[in-house]
Design an enzyme around this catalytic site. Structure first.
Site, PDB file in Angstrom:
ATOM      1  N   ASP A 256       0.858  -1.180   0.000  1.00  0.00           N
ATOM      2  CA  ASP A 256       0.000   0.000   0.000  1.00  0.00           C
ATOM      3  C   ASP A 256       0.901   1.238   0.000  1.00  0.00           C
ATOM      4  OD1 ASP A 256      -2.450   1.546   0.434  1.00  0.00           O
ATOM      5  OD2 ASP A 256      -1.664   1.846   2.459  1.00  0.00           O
TER       6      ASP A 256
ATOM      7  N   ASP B 233      -0.286   5.294   0.799  1.00  0.00           N
ATOM      8  CA  ASP B 233      -0.546   6.292   1.833  1.00  0.00           C
ATOM      9  C   ASP B 233      -0.586   5.671   3.230  1.00  0.00           C
ATOM     10  OD1 ASP B 233      -0.735   8.032  -0.239  1.00  0.00           O
ATOM     11  OD2 ASP B 233      -2.878   8.395  -0.078  1.00  0.00           O
TER      12      ASP B 233
ATOM     13  N   ASP C  31      -1.839  -0.615   5.991  1.00  0.00           N
ATOM     14  CA  ASP C  31      -2.177  -0.004   7.278  1.00  0.00           C
ATOM     15  C   ASP C  31      -3.673   0.173   7.504  1.00  0.00           C
ATOM     16  OD1 ASP C  31      -2.108   2.163   5.213  1.00  0.00           O
ATOM     17  OD2 ASP C  31      -2.747   3.362   6.924  1.00  0.00           O
TER      18      ASP C  31
END
Length: 255
Positions: A9, A11, A196
């Site tokens: 991922d 961001d 996250d």
């Protein structure tokens, strides 16, 4: 045979949540390249957004998963317009007036409006509006009207996923689906997935080694079953600092 194929991922994971920098992860990116391991970016970002980041990170030789798994940007390829986005916009245009007015997608906004609601710089907002597969938007109607909207979307084969801010429409497919397809092409010894947020869970659980990167500003993730078996672990540091330490640790392990 490639030892690891890493899916990441962006961001809050490989990119710092506040500065959008990946500088802290440069040592691990260099170590992966030296070891001949690939890195596949996997994000909600569009092809044009990811193409720029992929080039800056030196990852243009690897495919990338775009728009939360709705599409793939192939290695070395330039982003192309997707027919899925046009189909979504046509479907939206055919909705009853009140229902249509309650959903304001990126295609209904200017670059300046997208910059305002996302916090992106104007040039980045322009790239975020160059969509190929999905339509994020803001819902302003009632809960009852939302239920009717989601039911109508389901009848049309359209999936709707609520994120922290946006309700995103697509014709399905997840990061985990695309990870499986890409891993089958390269056949690494093991897959690694780092993320996250809730939309990373399927990818993290499907990987041979999963990493939950700490994000103090995010919603957090519940304990996942594979954590007990040591196949998923969590970083103590956030963003690219946590990413860097996790990847270097994995590279030093005997799998």
């Amino acid at each position: 045979m490639m030892r690891f194929l890493v899916f990441s991922d962006l961001d809050g994971t490989l990119l710092d949540h506040e500065t959008y920098s990946f500088d802290a992860a440069r040592p691990a990116l260099a170590a992966l390249a030296e070891a001949g391991c690939g890195v596949v970016l996997a994000s909600s970002k569009t092809g044009p957004e990811i193409a720029r980041l992929r080039a800056a990170m030196g990852l243009a030789d690897w495919p990338a998963i775009v728009e939360n798994g709705a599409g793939v940007l192939e290695a070395g390829a330039a982003p192309e317009a997707g027919t899925e986005y046009a189909r979504l916009r046509i479907w939206l245009g055919a909705l009853p007036g009140d229902m249509r007015a309650a959903f304001r997608g990126f295609g209904d906004m200017s670059d300046a409006e997208v910059a305002e609601v996302t916090g992106l710089a104007p040039n980045e907002a322009a790239l975020a509006r160059q969509r190929g597969f999905t339509e994020p938007g803001l819902w302003t109607g009632s809960e009852a009207a939302l239920e009717a909207f989601l039911a109508r979307a389901g009848e049309a084969g359209i999936a709707a996923r609520q994120g922290g801010r946006f309700l995103t429409l697509s014709f399905g497919a997840t990061k985990a689906d695309r990870m499986a397809e890409i891993a089958a092409r390269y056949a690494p010894e093991a897959t690694v997935a780092l993320g996250d947020a809730p939309n990373d869970v399927e990818m993290i659980e499907a990987a041979d080694i999963g990493v939950i990167v700490q994000n103090p500003g995010g919603p957090g993730l519940p304990k996942l079953p594979k954590e007990e078996a040591g196949r998923i672990f969590r970083t103590q540091e956030s963003g690219p600092h946590g990413w860097n330490r996790a990847v270097l640790s994995i590279l030093s392990r005997e799998i």
